[in-house]
Motif scaffolding. Sequence first.
Motif, PDB file in Angstrom:
ATOM      1  N   VAL A 117      33.231  37.288   6.824  1.00 12.38           N
ATOM      2  CA  VAL A 117      34.208  38.341   6.544  1.00 12.38           C
ATOM      3  C   VAL A 117      35.440  38.115   7.412  1.00 12.38           C
ATOM      4  O   VAL A 117      35.423  38.354   8.626  1.00 12.38           O
ATOM      5  CB  VAL A 117      33.612  39.737   6.818  1.00 12.38           C
ATOM      6  N   ARG A 118      36.503  37.612   6.814  1.00 11.71           N
ATOM      7  CA  ARG A 118      37.794  37.493   7.508  1.00 11.71           C
ATOM      8  C   ARG A 118      38.874  37.178   6.484  1.00 11.71           C
ATOM      9  O   ARG A 118      38.584  36.635   5.402  1.00 11.71           O
ATOM     10  CB  ARG A 118      37.748  36.426   8.594  1.00 11.71           C
ATOM     11  N   ARG A 119      40.099  37.497   6.817  1.00 10.51           N
ATOM     12  CA  ARG A 119      41.185  37.295   5.873  1.00 10.51           C
ATOM     13  C   ARG A 119      41.728  35.862   5.872  1.00 10.51           C
ATOM     14  O   ARG A 119      41.999  35.310   4.807  1.00 10.51           O
ATOM     15  CB  ARG A 119      42.318  38.303   6.140  1.00 10.51           C
ATOM     16  N   PRO A 120      41.911  35.208   7.026  1.00 12.22           N
ATOM     17  CA  PRO A 120      42.401  33.824   6.978  1.00 12.22           C
ATOM     18  C   PRO A 120      41.383  32.908   6.296  1.00 12.22           C
ATOM     19  O   PRO A 120      40.170  33.128   6.405  1.00 12.22           O
ATOM     20  CB  PRO A 120      42.558  33.453   8.454  1.00 12.22           C
ATOM     21  N   PRO A 121      41.840  31.880   5.598  1.00 14.25           N
ATOM     22  CA  PRO A 121      40.911  30.973   4.933  1.00 14.25           C
ATOM     23  C   PRO A 121      39.957  30.319   5.934  1.00 14.25           C
ATOM     24  O   PRO A 121      40.333  29.991   7.060  1.00 14.25           O
ATOM     25  CB  PRO A 121      41.836  29.924   4.296  1.00 14.25           C
ATOM     26  N   ALA A 122      38.723  30.137   5.516  1.00 17.74           N
ATOM     27  CA  ALA A 122      37.745  29.433   6.349  1.00 17.74           C
ATOM     28  C   ALA A 122      38.134  27.963   6.435  1.00 17.74           C
ATOM     29  O   ALA A 122      38.564  27.361   5.455  1.00 17.74           O
ATOM     30  CB  ALA A 122      36.351  29.568   5.755  1.00 17.74           C
ATOM     31  N   THR A 123      38.023  27.407   7.609  1.00 14.62           N
ATOM     32  CA  THR A 123      38.309  25.981   7.795  1.00 14.62           C
ATOM     33  C   THR A 123      37.023  25.258   8.200  1.00 14.62           C
ATOM     34  O   THR A 123      36.465  24.481   7.434  1.00 14.62           O
ATOM     35  CB  THR A 123      39.397  25.778   8.852  1.00 14.62           C
ATOM     36  N   GLN A 128      30.304  26.309   3.508  1.00 12.18           N
ATOM     37  CA  GLN A 128      29.024  26.688   4.113  1.00 12.18           C
ATOM     38  C   GLN A 128      28.788  28.193   4.098  1.00 12.18           C
ATOM     39  O   GLN A 128      27.703  28.652   4.469  1.00 12.18           O
ATOM     40  CB  GLN A 128      28.964  26.190   5.554  1.00 12.18           C
ATOM     41  N   VAL A 129      29.780  28.964   3.698  1.00 14.92           N
ATOM     42  CA  VAL A 129      29.683  30.417   3.632  1.00 14.92           C
ATOM     43  C   VAL A 129      30.413  30.898   2.385  1.00 14.92           C
ATOM     44  O   VAL A 129      31.282  30.220   1.850  1.00 14.92           O
ATOM     45  CB  VAL A 129      30.311  31.092   4.873  1.00 14.92           C
ATOM     46  N   TRP A 130      30.036  32.095   1.945  1.00 15.02           N
ATOM     47  CA  TRP A 130      30.822  32.794   0.938  1.00 15.02           C
ATOM     48  C   TRP A 130      31.797  33.665   1.712  1.00 15.02           C
ATOM     49  O   TRP A 130      31.378  34.549   2.462  1.00 15.02           O
ATOM     50  CB  TRP A 130      29.912  33.640   0.055  1.00 15.02           C
ATOM     51  N   GLN A 131      33.080  33.427   1.570  1.00 12.75           N
ATOM     52  CA  GLN A 131      34.065  34.165   2.337  1.00 12.75           C
ATOM     53  C   GLN A 131      34.578  35.357   1.549  1.00 12.75           C
ATOM     54  O   GLN A 131      34.976  35.240   0.389  1.00 12.75           O
ATOM     55  CB  GLN A 131      35.248  33.289   2.733  1.00 12.75           C
ATOM     56  N   LEU A 132      34.552  36.530   2.202  1.00 11.26           N
ATOM     57  CA  LEU A 132      35.132  37.752   1.651  1.00 11.26           C
ATOM     58  C   LEU A 132      36.201  38.264   2.599  1.00 11.26           C
ATOM     59  O   LEU A 132      36.052  38.167   3.819  1.00 11.26           O
ATOM     60  CB  LEU A 132      34.055  38.823   1.465  1.00 11.26           C
ATOM     61  N   ARG A 133      37.254  38.840   2.058  1.00 12.29           N
ATOM     62  CA  ARG A 133      38.363  39.290   2.900  1.00 12.29           C
ATOM     63  C   ARG A 133      38.142  40.698   3.438  1.00 12.29           C
ATOM     64  O   ARG A 133      38.741  41.082   4.433  1.00 12.29           O
ATOM     65  CB  ARG A 133      39.663  39.235   2.092  1.00 12.29           C
ATOM     66  N   ASN A 134      37.294  41.475   2.764  1.00 10.27           N
ATOM     67  CA  ASN A 134      37.077  42.857   3.168  1.00 10.27           C
ATOM     68  C   ASN A 134      35.626  43.075   3.575  1.00 10.27           C
ATOM     69  O   ASN A 134      34.706  42.449   3.026  1.00 10.27           O
ATOM     70  CB  ASN A 134      37.440  43.806   2.024  1.00 10.27           C
ATOM     71  N   SER A 183      33.126  31.558  13.321  1.00 11.62           N
ATOM     72  CA  SER A 183      34.493  31.715  12.821  1.00 11.62           C
ATOM     73  C   SER A 183      34.870  33.163  12.551  1.00 11.62           C
ATOM     74  O   SER A 183      35.973  33.431  12.051  1.00 11.62           O
ATOM     75  CB  SER A 183      34.669  30.900  11.536  1.00 11.62           C
ATOM     76  N   GLY A 184      33.973  34.086  12.862  1.00 15.41           N
ATOM     77  CA  GLY A 184      34.248  35.492  12.612  1.00 15.41           C
ATOM     78  C   GLY A 184      32.981  36.240  12.269  1.00 15.41           C
ATOM     79  O   GLY A 184      31.890  35.664  12.255  1.00 15.41           O
ATOM     80  N   PRO A 185      33.085  37.534  11.969  1.00 13.26           N
ATOM     81  CA  PRO A 185      31.905  38.323  11.627  1.00 13.26           C
ATOM     82  C   PRO A 185      31.218  37.770  10.368  1.00 13.26           C
ATOM     83  O   PRO A 185      31.887  37.415   9.389  1.00 13.26           O
ATOM     84  CB  PRO A 185      32.464  39.722  11.378  1.00 13.26           C
ATOM     85  N   GLU A 186      29.897  37.715  10.418  1.00 11.00           N
ATOM     86  CA  GLU A 186      29.128  37.256   9.264  1.00 11.00           C
ATOM     87  C   GLU A 186      28.087  38.300   8.888  1.00 11.00           C
ATOM     88  O   GLU A 186      27.580  39.034   9.737  1.00 11.00           O
ATOM     89  CB  GLU A 186      28.418  35.929   9.552  1.00 11.00           C
ATOM     90  N   ILE A 187      27.772  38.350   7.602  1.00 10.04           N
ATOM     91  CA  ILE A 187      26.671  39.166   7.095  1.00 10.04           C
ATOM     92  C   ILE A 187      25.611  38.209   6.564  1.00 10.04           C
ATOM     93  O   ILE A 187      25.912  37.339   5.738  1.00 10.04           O
ATOM     94  CB  ILE A 187      27.167  40.118   5.986  1.00 10.04           C
ATOM     95  N   HIS A 188      24.411  38.359   7.087  1.00 10.49           N
ATOM     96  CA  HIS A 188      23.310  37.480   6.709  1.00 10.49           C
ATOM     97  C   HIS A 188      22.274  38.240   5.892  1.00 10.49           C
ATOM     98  O   HIS A 188      21.879  39.352   6.254  1.00 10.49           O
ATOM     99  CB  HIS A 188      22.629  36.888   7.954  1.00 10.49           C
ATOM    100  N   PHE A 189      21.845  37.619   4.824  1.00  9.34           N
ATOM    101  CA  PHE A 189      20.763  38.142   3.992  1.00  9.34           C
ATOM    102  C   PHE A 189      19.534  37.255   4.229  1.00  9.34           C
ATOM    103  O   PHE A 189      19.599  36.036   4.018  1.00  9.34           O
ATOM    104  CB  PHE A 189      21.139  38.091   2.515  1.00  9.34           C
ATOM    105  N   HIS A 190      18.431  37.852   4.647  1.00 11.93           N
ATOM    106  CA  HIS A 190      17.184  37.133   4.856  1.00 11.93           C
ATOM    107  C   HIS A 190      16.217  37.530   3.746  1.00 11.93           C
ATOM    108  O   HIS A 190      15.848  38.709   3.634  1.00 11.93           O
ATOM    109  CB  HIS A 190      16.585  37.468   6.222  1.00 11.93           C
ATOM    110  N   VAL A 191      15.835  36.564   2.925  1.00 14.28           N
ATOM    111  CA  VAL A 191      15.038  36.849   1.739  1.00 14.28           C
ATOM    112  C   VAL A 191      13.761  36.015   1.792  1.00 14.28           C
ATOM    113  O   VAL A 191      13.817  34.791   1.970  1.00 14.28           O
ATOM    114  CB  VAL A 191      15.824  36.543   0.452  1.00 14.28           C
ATOM    115  N   ARG A 192      12.608  36.685   1.610  1.00 15.98           N
ATOM    116  CA  ARG A 192      11.324  35.984   1.768  1.00 15.98           C
ATOM    117  C   ARG A 192      10.359  36.378   0.646  1.00 15.98           C
ATOM    118  O   ARG A 192      10.206  37.554   0.324  1.00 15.98           O
ATOM    119  CB  ARG A 192      10.721  36.337   3.129  1.00 15.98           C
TER     120      ARG A 192
END
Length: 258
Positions: A117-123, A128-134, A183-192
């Motif tokens: 989760v961040r507004r600047p483009p991921a570098t 390796q992540v799905w980037q969301l701006r909000n 690179s900034g705040p991340e939201i992780h989903f753990h699925v089992r």
Amino acid sequence: MPRFALKVEYHGKPFAGWQRQKDLPTVQSAVETALSRLEPGPHTIAAAGRTDAGVHGLGQVAHCDLKKDWDPYRLSEALNYHLKPDPVAIVACAQVADDWHARFTAIERQYLFRILVRRPPATLEAGQVWQLRNDLDLEAMQEAAQHLVGTHDFTTFRSTICQAKSPIKALDELRIERVAGFSGPEIHFHVRARSFLHNQVRSFVGTLERVGAGTWDPIDVKTALEARDRTACGPVCPGHGLYLARVGYPDPVFASDT
């Protein structure tokens, strides 16, 4: 012929998925080509799961049968030498029983999905992540996720090309957390679960993102599940945020599992 289990790590971006495909680069074909440089082939390896194009592996497990009684450490080192420059690594290797099977002996699979989760483009994290701006509402997403845990008919969250005989699966865990990423705040989903349907995890995450964004209410996920209709699913999120994180077996296979 001794059988060896391989724990495989890979970056999914250059590959059309795990499974071998004609005229397309895949992780399976990369490992089989490396094996052919150690012993005459053809080689056919079996894996715990068939990840899609762009999906990564942290703890994919495969097995192979070889003529030579290799020392597991030397086998992993030799394979890693021949896998270069592909972004694939054998991170652990062990000799297993002749009837041990990477797919059919497994008792659970664990997936990780990462959202940045961040507004600047991921570098550094691009691909390796799905980037969301909000930002997303984790509490609402977790409330919605609880409707999916348990044994259900997951037709809504199943790809139309899924080859599984039944849409009924038992989902053991769908846990969501916020972490401080590199690179900034991340939201992780753990699925089992013991096993998954084609596109099931990506369908979960894409649908739950709609809840986190406020477009859906948590109860809408229950309604979608009970519809047993693929058109009731939310968007399917991109594969590059998904990782096959771990495969569980009745007995530890690798030293790192003990």
